[in-house]
Design an enzyme around this catalytic site. Sequence first.
Site, PDB file in Angstrom:
ATOM      1  N   ASP A   1      -3.828  -0.150  -3.585  1.00  0.00           N
ATOM      2  CA  ASP A   1      -4.141   0.914  -2.600  1.00  0.00           C
ATOM      3  C   ASP A   1      -3.322   2.181  -3.038  1.00  0.00           C
ATOM      4  O   ASP A   1      -2.491   2.420  -2.037  1.00  0.00           O
ATOM      5  CB  ASP A   1      -4.024   0.349  -1.321  1.00  0.00           C
ATOM      6  CG  ASP A   1      -5.378  -0.473  -0.842  1.00  0.00           C
ATOM      7  OD1 ASP A   1      -6.173  -0.606  -1.590  1.00  0.00           O
ATOM      8  OD2 ASP A   1      -5.235  -0.696   0.428  1.00  0.00           O
TER       9      ASP A   1
ATOM     10  N   ASP B   1      -6.372   7.434  -1.496  1.00  0.00           N
ATOM     11  CA  ASP B   1      -7.140   7.452   0.063  1.00  0.00           C
ATOM     12  C   ASP B   1      -6.143   7.586   1.051  1.00  0.00           C
ATOM     13  O   ASP B   1      -5.050   7.208   1.019  1.00  0.00           O
ATOM     14  CB  ASP B   1      -8.227   6.239   0.157  1.00  0.00           C
ATOM     15  CG  ASP B   1      -9.334   6.422  -0.523  1.00  0.00           C
ATOM     16  OD1 ASP B   1      -9.722   7.440  -1.282  1.00  0.00           O
ATOM     17  OD2 ASP B   1      -9.848   5.298  -0.900  1.00  0.00           O
ATOM     18  N   ARG B   2      -6.715   8.212   2.292  1.00  0.00           N
ATOM     19  CA  ARG B   2      -5.930   8.356   3.271  1.00  0.00           C
ATOM     20  C   ARG B   2      -4.754   9.270   3.443  1.00  0.00           C
ATOM     21  O   ARG B   2      -4.804  10.358   4.167  1.00  0.00           O
ATOM     22  CB  ARG B   2      -5.406   7.134   4.160  1.00  0.00           C
ATOM     23  CG  ARG B   2      -6.660   6.022   4.178  1.00  0.00           C
ATOM     24  CD  ARG B   2      -6.100   5.040   5.248  1.00  0.00           C
ATOM     25  NE  ARG B   2      -7.281   3.937   5.559  1.00  0.00           N
ATOM     26  CZ  ARG B   2      -8.015   4.037   6.588  1.00  0.00           C
ATOM     27  NH1 ARG B   2      -8.064   5.131   7.252  1.00  0.00           N
ATOM     28  NH2 ARG B   2      -8.948   3.179   6.855  1.00  0.00           N
TER      29      ARG B   2
ATOM     30  N   HIS C   1      -2.389  -4.484   2.294  1.00  0.00           N
ATOM     31  CA  HIS C   1      -3.659  -4.527   2.988  1.00  0.00           C
ATOM     32  C   HIS C   1      -3.702  -4.363   4.387  1.00  0.00           C
ATOM     33  O   HIS C   1      -4.582  -4.112   4.865  1.00  0.00           O
ATOM     34  CB  HIS C   1      -4.261  -5.828   2.468  1.00  0.00           C
ATOM     35  CG  HIS C   1      -5.893  -5.789   2.569  1.00  0.00           C
ATOM     36  ND1 HIS C   1      -6.674  -4.725   2.431  1.00  0.00           N
ATOM     37  CD2 HIS C   1      -6.781  -6.618   3.370  1.00  0.00           C
ATOM     38  CE1 HIS C   1      -7.757  -4.958   2.815  1.00  0.00           C
ATOM     39  NE2 HIS C   1      -7.827  -6.190   3.427  1.00  0.00           N
TER      40      HIS C   1
ATOM     41  N   ASN D   1      -8.286  -2.967  -2.518  1.00  0.00           N
ATOM     42  CA  ASN D   1      -9.599  -2.751  -1.991  1.00  0.00           C
ATOM     43  C   ASN D   1     -10.126  -1.275  -2.261  1.00  0.00           C
ATOM     44  O   ASN D   1     -11.175  -0.956  -2.348  1.00  0.00           O
ATOM     45  CB  ASN D   1      -9.915  -3.227  -0.697  1.00  0.00           C
ATOM     46  CG  ASN D   1      -9.202  -2.644   0.399  1.00  0.00           C
ATOM     47  OD1 ASN D   1      -8.005  -2.477   0.425  1.00  0.00           O
ATOM     48  ND2 ASN D   1      -9.759  -2.194   1.409  1.00  0.00           N
ATOM     49  N   HIS D   2      -9.196  -0.318  -2.295  1.00  0.00           N
ATOM     50  CA  HIS D   2      -9.513   1.150  -2.610  1.00  0.00           C
ATOM     51  C   HIS D   2      -9.557   1.616  -3.890  1.00  0.00           C
ATOM     52  O   HIS D   2     -10.054   2.767  -4.007  1.00  0.00           O
ATOM     53  CB  HIS D   2      -8.320   2.043  -1.572  1.00  0.00           C
ATOM     54  CG  HIS D   2      -8.636   2.135  -0.083  1.00  0.00           C
ATOM     55  ND1 HIS D   2      -9.220   3.207   0.616  1.00  0.00           N
ATOM     56  CD2 HIS D   2      -8.596   0.824   0.865  1.00  0.00           C
ATOM     57  CE1 HIS D   2      -9.194   2.829   1.758  1.00  0.00           C
ATOM     58  NE2 HIS D   2      -8.637   1.418   1.797  1.00  0.00           N
TER      59      HIS D   2
ATOM     60  N   ASP E   1       0.937  -1.187  -0.193  1.00  0.00           N
ATOM     61  CA  ASP E   1      -0.139   0.021   0.005  1.00  0.00           C
ATOM     62  C   ASP E   1       0.920   1.361  -0.082  1.00  0.00           C
ATOM     63  O   ASP E   1       1.972   1.296   0.689  1.00  0.00           O
ATOM     64  CB  ASP E   1      -0.935   0.014   1.325  1.00  0.00           C
ATOM     65  CG  ASP E   1      -1.883  -1.006   1.751  1.00  0.00           C
ATOM     66  OD1 ASP E   1      -1.791  -2.163   0.651  1.00  0.00           O
ATOM     67  OD2 ASP E   1      -2.589  -1.121   2.080  1.00  0.00           O
TER      68      ASP E   1
ATOM     69  N   HIS F   1      -1.060   4.343  -0.460  1.00  0.00           N
ATOM     70  CA  HIS F   1      -2.101   5.450   0.024  1.00  0.00           C
ATOM     71  C   HIS F   1      -2.065   6.833   0.087  1.00  0.00           C
ATOM     72  O   HIS F   1      -2.044   7.491   0.921  1.00  0.00           O
ATOM     73  CB  HIS F   1      -2.269   4.989   1.458  1.00  0.00           C
ATOM     74  CG  HIS F   1      -3.300   3.824   1.793  1.00  0.00           C
ATOM     75  ND1 HIS F   1      -4.543   3.806   1.122  1.00  0.00           N
ATOM     76  CD2 HIS F   1      -3.190   2.585   2.570  1.00  0.00           C
ATOM     77  CE1 HIS F   1      -5.374   2.661   1.548  1.00  0.00           C
ATOM     78  NE2 HIS F   1      -4.302   2.195   2.218  1.00  0.00           N
TER      79      HIS F   1
ATOM     80  N   HIS G   1      -3.983  -8.459  -3.552  1.00  0.00           N
ATOM     81  CA  HIS G   1      -3.794  -7.364  -2.643  1.00  0.00           C
ATOM     82  C   HIS G   1      -4.201  -7.938  -1.105  1.00  0.00           C
ATOM     83  O   HIS G   1      -3.561  -7.620  -0.375  1.00  0.00           O
ATOM     84  CB  HIS G   1      -4.804  -6.138  -2.899  1.00  0.00           C
ATOM     85  CG  HIS G   1      -4.875  -5.065  -1.879  1.00  0.00           C
ATOM     86  ND1 HIS G   1      -3.812  -4.303  -1.754  1.00  0.00           N
ATOM     87  CD2 HIS G   1      -5.736  -4.802  -0.945  1.00  0.00           C
ATOM     88  CE1 HIS G   1      -3.894  -3.475  -0.665  1.00  0.00           C
ATOM     89  NE2 HIS G   1      -5.265  -3.924  -0.211  1.00  0.00           N
TER      90      HIS G   1
ATOM     91  N   ARG H   1     -13.398  -7.079   9.254  1.00  0.00           N
ATOM     92  CA  ARG H   1     -13.722  -5.837   8.316  1.00  0.00           C
ATOM     93  C   ARG H   1     -14.946  -5.817   7.600  1.00  0.00           C
ATOM     94  O   ARG H   1     -15.296  -4.750   7.333  1.00  0.00           O
ATOM     95  CB  ARG H   1     -12.659  -5.791   7.268  1.00  0.00           C
ATOM     96  CG  ARG H   1     -11.025  -5.815   7.639  1.00  0.00           C
ATOM     97  CD  ARG H   1     -10.422  -6.089   6.354  1.00  0.00           C
ATOM     98  NE  ARG H   1      -8.892  -6.158   6.492  1.00  0.00           N
ATOM     99  CZ  ARG H   1      -7.981  -5.265   6.394  1.00  0.00           C
ATOM    100  NH1 ARG H   1      -8.463  -3.859   6.290  1.00  0.00           N
ATOM    101  NH2 ARG H   1      -6.737  -5.456   6.534  1.00  0.00           N
TER     102      ARG H   1
END
Length: 352
Positions: A127, A130-131, A283, A159-160, A99, A101, A209, A256
């Site tokens: 990923d 995001d964040r 992840h 997943n993002h 990731d 991110h 991932h 999750r």
Amino acid sequence: GHGDPGGRAYLLPLTSVVLGGSGDRARVALRTMGSTDGYSKGDLDRIIADMFAGKKGGSAAMEILPEAQVCKLCDMAKEILQKEDNVKAVQAPVTVVGDVHGQFFDLLELFEIGGKPPCYNYLFLGDYVDRGYYSLDCVLLLVALKVRYPDRISLTRGNHECRQITQVYGFYDECLRVHGSANVWMHFTDLFDFLPLAALVDNCIFTPHGGLSPSLDRIEHVQKLDRFVEIPHEGPICDLMWSDPDDRYGWGISPRGAGYTFGQDITETYNHENGVQFIVRAHQLIMEGFQWQHGDGVLTLFSAPNYCYRCGNVAAILELDEHLSSSFKIFDAAPQENRGVPAKKPPPDYFL
């Protein structure tokens, strides 16, 4: 990726918001493009050089591609990605990345430490957005590198990389803030549907991932899925993106709210039946950057140092040589003087 326990509860209904007005971050149009239907190699080299130069300027990429040019870049990337298998075959030597991110300056640091393409081959495990504060910069650089060096850069889906999660964790809001409408977000999330679901390095190392799925005993089952969709709430594609290895045996319910947990027995059976040495996945936040589990049957790799600018973790990348020998490079967050100041902080994180 790592820490949305129950994140599903926060999935929003899809919106189609288009705001007027221009973005509040300077947008400098690139020089006239060399070709009408796509970028020339020279154009791409300029875009990539401008992105890498963001480090010297002390703020994230000064040259943000205007919307029409983002659209063009995404179309070129789709053409390349749609020819790739669900499980992309990757040849060693290659550097594997977890990731990132949206932590653009740490992505630049990663390339300083691991070496820049095209001299080095890279496999990114998703990923990208995001964040962090600079999702657009991260995804622009990685997609431009993919289009320029399609055989040296492999991008798979996390997943993002989907519409629902990016509306909650920052990428959607960043696109609105920078470009003044949701169009650029739509171009990228359409592109995310084209990303392969996993990779297989030299037929020996499987890299989803998140993890495994009770519906997918064999790698060839992954190849048969229809991947050109938004990540579903359940089912095999969802599991590849969301599942996690666990200390308990067998399959378990994931905290999750999506995917499963899987034990060492599941990993050993999967690896044996598929002729795989081990699984590499991302992840999950790992404070040391990487962690072996399940008798070295699964490796978790996390490549966003000081995650969310407050977790204090180091990051790791995995270098596989032509004989598939593993070595790790560990790195800290980029020095503060190399960072820009974000225009606006992203919304607070409810989960870490």
